[in-house]
Design an enzyme around this catalytic site. Structure first.
Site, PDB file in Angstrom:
ATOM      1  N   SER A  21       0.850  -1.182   0.000  1.00  0.00           N
ATOM      2  CA  SER A  21       0.000   0.000   0.000  1.00  0.00           C
ATOM      3  C   SER A  21       0.892   1.241   0.000  1.00  0.00           C
ATOM      4  CB  SER A  21      -0.903   0.011   1.245  1.00  0.00           C
ATOM      5  OG  SER A  21      -1.541   1.270   1.410  1.00  0.00           O
ATOM      6  N   TYR A  55      -1.609  -1.076  10.532  1.00  0.00           N
ATOM      7  CA  TYR A  55      -1.752  -1.295   9.089  1.00  0.00           C
ATOM      8  C   TYR A  55      -0.485  -0.878   8.353  1.00  0.00           C
ATOM      9  CZ  TYR A  55      -3.857  -1.220   4.427  1.00  0.00           C
ATOM     10  OH  TYR A  55      -4.143  -1.449   3.094  1.00  0.00           O
TER      11      TYR A  55
END
Length: 266
Positions: free
Chosen positions: A153, A166
């Site tokens: 990401s 995350y």
């Protein structure tokens, strides 16, 4: 050397005869990658916690033995091992692995309130899950000279507040990528894709599928003028899984419409 290099023929089906395993493969970005592989002539083995979503893919595609599905929990070693074994039994070989399964919600509140259990859930699914899939797929990938693509990401490079678990899991995927590229090469190449804002609403199972609700402002944030789609990630994944990227390994590629290079001033 008198002869000039020949003009190479473009391969319109770069995934022909290749089998690609995709985790989280039944919805969202994973489904976009799966359909890109299929469009490029390949076959796919999907692994997803959502059995209903996986079954829906096979029913909608109607591609026979070119597409298979088995329920998969990437955080459980036994589940991963059985998934790999099923793929080998069905297809006979493995040429690619895409690690995309994971917890998608980055926001978990202030760090001092984040429980160790929740922290471990993020790392155990997003990072350890990729490790386990690589561990059990690597021998078969080495036999075929295959490739691995980890879906990280842009949050591995930049953050919003209260997204530590995350971000750490996705940053770990980037580090895992370059470490594995060195260890697994030259037999297996390993790269990562770092998606930005990708609208996946239309890429869910039938009962939850809907058109994305995106404003002009949403699109205008991106230098390319639009929010991304799963096809954008699928196109790069096919390149990284195929022979055209034979000199590419250990790299991470940002696919975010230019957002991470755009200066932001309030």
């Amino acid at each position: 050397m008198k002869n000039s290099p020949a003009i190479a023929t473009y391969d319109a089906q770069p995934m022909r005869d290749r089998v690609v395993l995709i985790t989280g493969g039944a919805q969202g970005i994973s489904r976009g990658i799966a359909q890109a592989v299929l469009a490029a002539g390949g076959s796919v083995m999907l692994g997803d916690l959502d059995k209903q979503a996986g079954t829906a893919c096979l029913q909608e595609w109607q591609l026979g033995k070119r597409a298979a599905f088995r329920q998969l929990d990437v955080s459980r070693e036994t589940s991963v091992r059985r998934w790999i074994d099923t793929a080998l039994a069905h297809f006979g070989h493995i040429d690619g692995l895409v690690n995309n399964a994971g917890i998608a919600d980055p926001h978990q509140g202030p760090l001092h309130e984040l429980s160790l259990e929740k922290w471990n859930r993020y790392l155990g699914t997003n990072l350890t899950g990729a490790f386990l899939c690589c561990k059990y797929a690597l021998p078969a990938l080495s036999d075929t000279g295959g490739a691995i693509v980890n879906i990280a990401s842009t949050r591995a490079l930049q953050s919003e507040p209260h997204t530590e678990a995350y971000a750490a899991s996705k940053g770990g995927l980037v580090a895992l990528t370059h470490a594995m590229a060195v260890s697994a090469g030259p037999a297996v190449r390993v790269n990562a894709i770092l998606p930005g804002w990708i609208a996946t609403d239309a890429w869910q199972k039938p009962e939850t599928r809907h058109k994305p609700k995106l404003s002009r402002a949403d699109h205008a944030q991106h230098p390319v003028g639009r929010v991304g789609t799963p096809e954008d990630i699928g196109a790069l994944a096919v390149y990284l899984l195929g022979s055209a990227s034979g000199f590419v390994s250990g790299q991470h590629f940002v696919v975010d419409g230019g957002m991470t290079v755009k200066m932001q001033y309030v």
